[in-house]
Motif scaffolding. Structure first.
Motif, short mmCIF file in Angstrom:
data_model
loop_
_atom_site.label_atom_id
_atom_site.label_comp_id
_atom_site.label_asym_id
_atom_site.label_seq_id
_atom_site.Cartn_x
_atom_site.Cartn_y
_atom_site.Cartn_z
N LYS A 326 9.08 0.58 2.34
CA LYS A 326 9.43 -0.57 1.49
C LYS A 326 10.30 -0.19 0.30
N LYS A 327 10.20 1.08 -0.13
CA LYS A 327 10.94 1.47 -1.34
C LYS A 327 11.15 2.97 -1.32
N ILE A 328 12.34 3.42 -1.76
CA ILE A 328 12.60 4.85 -1.97
C ILE A 328 13.09 5.01 -3.40
N ASP A 329 12.35 5.80 -4.17
CA ASP A 329 12.59 5.90 -5.62
C ASP A 329 12.57 4.49 -6.20
N ASN A 353 10.69 9.75 -3.61
CA ASN A 353 9.38 9.11 -3.49
C ASN A 353 9.49 7.90 -2.56
N VAL A 354 8.66 7.89 -1.54
CA VAL A 354 8.71 6.84 -0.53
C VAL A 354 7.45 5.98 -0.64
N GLU A 362 -0.78 -0.11 0.86
CA GLU A 362 0.32 0.62 0.25
C GLU A 362 0.00 2.10 0.11
N LYS A 363 1.02 2.93 0.29
CA LYS A 363 0.87 4.37 0.18
C LYS A 363 2.16 4.93 -0.38
N GLU A 364 2.08 5.98 -1.18
CA GLU A 364 3.27 6.61 -1.75
C GLU A 364 3.24 8.10 -1.47
N VAL A 365 4.37 8.63 -0.95
CA VAL A 365 4.46 10.05 -0.63
C VAL A 365 5.78 10.59 -1.16
N SER A 366 5.80 11.90 -1.42
CA SER A 366 7.02 12.58 -1.84
C SER A 366 7.59 13.33 -0.63
N VAL A 367 8.89 13.12 -0.37
CA VAL A 367 9.53 13.72 0.80
C VAL A 367 10.68 14.61 0.35
#
Length: 465
Positions: A326-329, A353-354, A362-367
């Motif tokens: 849904k969102k990147i940075d 950050n994705v 909702e979940k947020e991960v760093s790629v």
């Protein structure tokens, strides 16, 4: 004398009463219609950082940028003189020099680096640049990227040149005023105005390689290619590139490569000599009605992950199949071109950050982005990868890419996998990006001939019709 004094006193008193009445009644009434500076109590949102409205003054932005946009001429030189009378016209009978095409370019440094479109300078024997003050220079090609249609050229001059600083194209908003500066129809120093009509527009001109353009209704015509799209502060927010029109001329909208993408490509060329493409490590597509029905989704926008590349940053961060990005940075991802447009402004090793949805949560991960090292060529039914020096030596190949796997069950996998493709349609390939460029520029109706070295080091050819 008393009468004169009395009349004078009455006149002064009358004037004072009149002035007081005006101040008390008329001015008080007119003040009710003056704009109030207290924005906290206003019910109309006010954004002081932008100047919107039909009374926007474009003169400062135009003056800042018009001297930093140049006329670029693509010249072909033919040995033995011109091949037809038409090739004599641009320069007279001048030893076989012909104008192949012309466009625009944007000076981005005071020492003469210029950004333009690859299609403006492609195939040129010589490149001539004319500044706004009519001074002419020969230009050198520093590097180009046909996939993004961006090229970097340079002129040598002792004087410091006016240039346009890069702006942040991610910050542009729909409806924001922009100027297109260029040389349409060889008319120098032309400025047109319009608004941002859309962002992350994909024209679907290439298979499996979504683009991400800024769409504008500022008038752009042939010759504007490679010119500047600037905001009202005179900052470069796009390189004008394409027109979508049956006639080839302006009909209401045009497209520009976002400045963040163009700047990244230029910096890559200057630092590394080629484009450093970072990847998230997923394959997928935009949410559509079919996916909503199939997976019973409660969102209509985003990118659904169809496959996660093994060993990629996406896999290491825990992104899974059927996750919805849904969102990147700070960038909203409503469709696949939003994702590719933003990722294409990054390099291998950059972290993003994705924000995603997994089973509605909702979940947020760093790629950490990885380098693109494999490419699926669907028309060939092959996946290719960059080959190491050791692999080239082992297969006795002077250059090429490795056949990683077959995508078509009818192809002889045991014979092809591990082999090195050295040429496609008689064009040498040294990287998967070369393969992508060749496949992009080919005519789809033509057959494809590959020259490859098999596991025994034998040179062979295969034809796809």
């Amino acid at each position: 004398m008393k009468k004169i004094a009395t009349l004078l006193f009455v006149s002064v008193l009358g004037g004072a009463i009149t002035l007081g009445s005006y101040k008390l009644f008329l001015e008080e009434e007119s003040n009710q219609f003056l704009p109030q500076d207290n924005t906290e109590n206003s019910f109309i949102p006010v954004n002081k950082s932008h100047s919107y409205g039909t009374n926007v003054d474009f003169t400062e932005a135009a003056e800042k940028t018009v001297h930093a946009v140049v006329h670029v001429k693509n010249v072909a030189v033919f040995k033995g003189g011109p091949r037809s009378i038409w090739e004599q016209t641009p320069y007279g009978n001048n030893g076989g020099r012909a104008l192949q095409g012309a466009g625009s370019g944007v000076i981005i440094t005071p020492d003469g680096y210029i950004v333009t479109n690859n299609h403006v300078i492609d195939g040129a024997s010589e490149i001539e640049v004319t500044l706004n003050d009519n001074k002419n220079y020969k230009a050198e090609v520093i590097g180009s990227d046909p996939i993004s249609d961006i090229a970097l050229i340079k002129i040598d001059t002792e004087e410091e040149l006016e240039y346009i600083p890069f702006g942040n194209s991610d910050n542009m908003e729909l409806g924001e005023w922009v100027l297109a500066v260029g040389n349409p129809f060889n008319l120098k120093s032309t400025v047109t105005a319009g608004i941002i009509s859309a962002k992350a527009r994909d024209l679907n001109v290439r298979d499996n390689s979504p683009q991400s353009f800024i769409q504008t209704d500022a008038a752009i015509n042939p010759g504007n290619s490679g010119g500047a799209l600037v905001n009202i502060n005179g900052e470069l927010i796009g390189i004008n590139t394409a027109i979508s029109s049956p006639s080839g001329s302006y009909i209401g909208y045009a497209f520009a490569v976002p400045s963040n993408n163009a700047r990244k490509i230029v910096e890559d060329i200057m630092e590394f000599g080629d484009v450093q493409q970072g990847i998230l490590g997923i394959r997928g597509g935009s949410i559509n009605n079919d996916l909503i029905k199939e997976f019973d989704l409660n969102t209509s926008q985003g990118v659904m992950v169809g496959q996660v590349t093994p060993g990629s940053g996406a896999e290491k961060s825990g992104i899974r199949q059927n996750d919805i990005i849904k969102k990147i940075d700070n960038i909203d991802i409503n469709k696949f071109s939003d994702l590719t447009g933003y990722i294409n402004s990054k390099r291998p090793g950059d972290e993003v950050n994705v924000k995603l949805l997994r089973n509605g949560k909702e979940k947020e991960v760093s790629v950490k982005l990885t380098k693109l090292d494999t490419l699926e060529v669907s028309v060939l039914g092959l996946e290719v990868a960059n080959a190491s020096a050791e692999e080239l030596e082992a297969y006795k190949a002077p250059n090429g890419v490795r056949i990683n796997r077959t995508l078509n069950k009818d192809l002889p996998s045991s014979e092809l996998v591990g082999g090195i493709i050295a040429e496609i349609n008689n064009q040498k390939v040294s990287s998967i990006r070369d393969v992508e460029e060749i496949m992009q520029s080919r005519t789809k109706s033509n057959s494809i001939v590959i020259t490859y070295y098999n596991q025994k080091g034998e040179k062979q050819r295969m034809i796809w019709r």
